[in-house]
Design a protein around this motif. Structure first.
Motif, short mmCIF file in Angstrom:
data_model
loop_
_atom_site.label_atom_id
_atom_site.label_comp_id
_atom_site.label_asym_id
_atom_site.label_seq_id
_atom_site.Cartn_x
_atom_site.Cartn_y
_atom_site.Cartn_z
N GLY A 1 -15.38 4.32 30.90
CA GLY A 1 -14.52 3.06 31.50
C GLY A 1 -16.10 2.46 32.77
O GLY A 1 -15.11 1.88 33.32
N THR A 2 -16.85 2.40 32.97
CA THR A 2 -17.84 1.95 33.80
C THR A 2 -17.64 0.40 33.08
O THR A 2 -17.79 -0.48 33.98
N LEU A 3 -17.54 0.28 32.37
CA LEU A 3 -18.49 -1.10 30.62
C LEU A 3 -16.77 -1.94 31.55
O LEU A 3 -16.46 -3.04 31.33
N LEU B 1 -19.89 9.42 27.58
CA LEU B 1 -19.47 8.63 26.78
C LEU B 1 -17.87 7.67 27.34
O LEU B 1 -17.51 6.84 27.61
N ALA B 2 -16.90 8.47 27.98
CA ALA B 2 -16.01 8.24 28.50
C ALA B 2 -15.58 7.73 29.65
O ALA B 2 -15.23 7.14 30.30
N LEU C 1 -25.36 -0.48 28.97
CA LEU C 1 -24.52 0.58 29.00
C LEU C 1 -23.94 0.51 27.27
O LEU C 1 -23.64 1.66 26.32
N THR C 2 -24.08 -0.79 26.99
CA THR C 2 -23.69 -0.72 25.59
C THR C 2 -24.29 0.15 24.44
O THR C 2 -24.47 1.03 23.17
N LYS C 3 -25.83 0.44 24.69
CA LYS C 3 -26.78 1.23 24.32
C LYS C 3 -26.36 2.33 24.06
O LYS C 3 -27.09 2.72 23.51
N LYS C 4 -26.19 2.38 25.44
CA LYS C 4 -26.66 3.77 25.91
C LYS C 4 -25.35 4.74 25.36
O LYS C 4 -25.23 5.58 24.76
#
Length: 221
Positions: free
Chosen positions: A82-84, A77-78, A34-37
């Motif tokens: 939230g998922t992270l 991105l938002a 997710l960070t790469k995304k």
């Protein structure tokens, strides 16, 4: 099957659930993905913003489409943010639970080891043993005291008698000293020499005469 079920390999009937370590590892991999995304979406947002600025005066329709895509990317991105946050919270909870599990496990091992160590111990036997140790220490101290006590091979002397004998010796030494001083008084003194003392020098006599003459002259005036 839920998303987390797919991530952690759960949901299968009769399947063994993942261990905390496996779940933590999966969550870390998901965070990295997710960070790469996030980074990819941020780049897309910047690109669409540049396109909107570039076509703002030349091609209004293209600029509006770029801004719409930018809004969609920002929404994604938002959602990822939230998922992270949720995944990070769940990972930390799992790590804490895993730590507590390991701590409790080790404490259980220690409790069992202590129980095994005390299994063959009887408090009454321990008290008896400590009493025996105390008695042996007292006996050892008595033996040490007996060994260190001076021995006279059966001969004991009265300290008062010894002191009296010492006083007699001191008195005898004092008497001898006084006798030596008394004998020294009878020693003849040396004789007085018979030779006459020399008279005053003539020069000094003349000086005295002159002084007397000066004194007479002073009275005559």
């Amino acid at each position: 099957m839920s998303v987390f079920g797919k991530l952690f390999g759960g949901g299968s009937k009769g399947g063994k659930g993942p261990t905390p370590q496996e779940a933590i590892q999966k969550l870390r991999e998901t965070e990295a993905m997710l960070t790469k995304k996030q980074e990819f979406l941020e780049q897309k947002i910047d690109a669409e913003l540049q396109t909107a600025k570039k076509n703002g005066t030349k091609n209004k329709r293209a600029a509006l489409q770029a801004l719409k895509r930018k809004k969609r990317y920002e929404k994604q991105l938002a959602q990822i943010d939230g998922t992270l946050s949720t995944i990070e919270f769940q990972r930390e909870a799992l790590e804490n639970a895993n730590t507590n599990t390991e701590v409790l496990k080790n404490m259980g091992y220690a409790a069992k080891a202590m129980k095994n160590a005390h299994q063959n111990m009887d408090i009454d036997k321990v008290d008896d043993l400590m009493q025996d140790i105390t008695e042996q220490q007292e006996l050892a101290q008595e033996i040490s005291d007996a060994i260190s006590r001076p021995v006279g091979f059966g001969e004991e002397f009265d300290e008062d008698e010894l002191l009296a004998e010492l006083e007699e010796l001191e008195q005898e030494e004092l008497d001898n000293t006084l006798l030596e001083i008394g004998g020294a008084e009878n020693v003849p003194l040396p004789s007085v020499p018979s030779t006459t003392l020399p008279s005053k020098p003539a020069k000094k006599k003349e000086e005295e005469d002159e002084s007397e003459m000066e004194e007479l002259k002073a009275w005559a005036m």
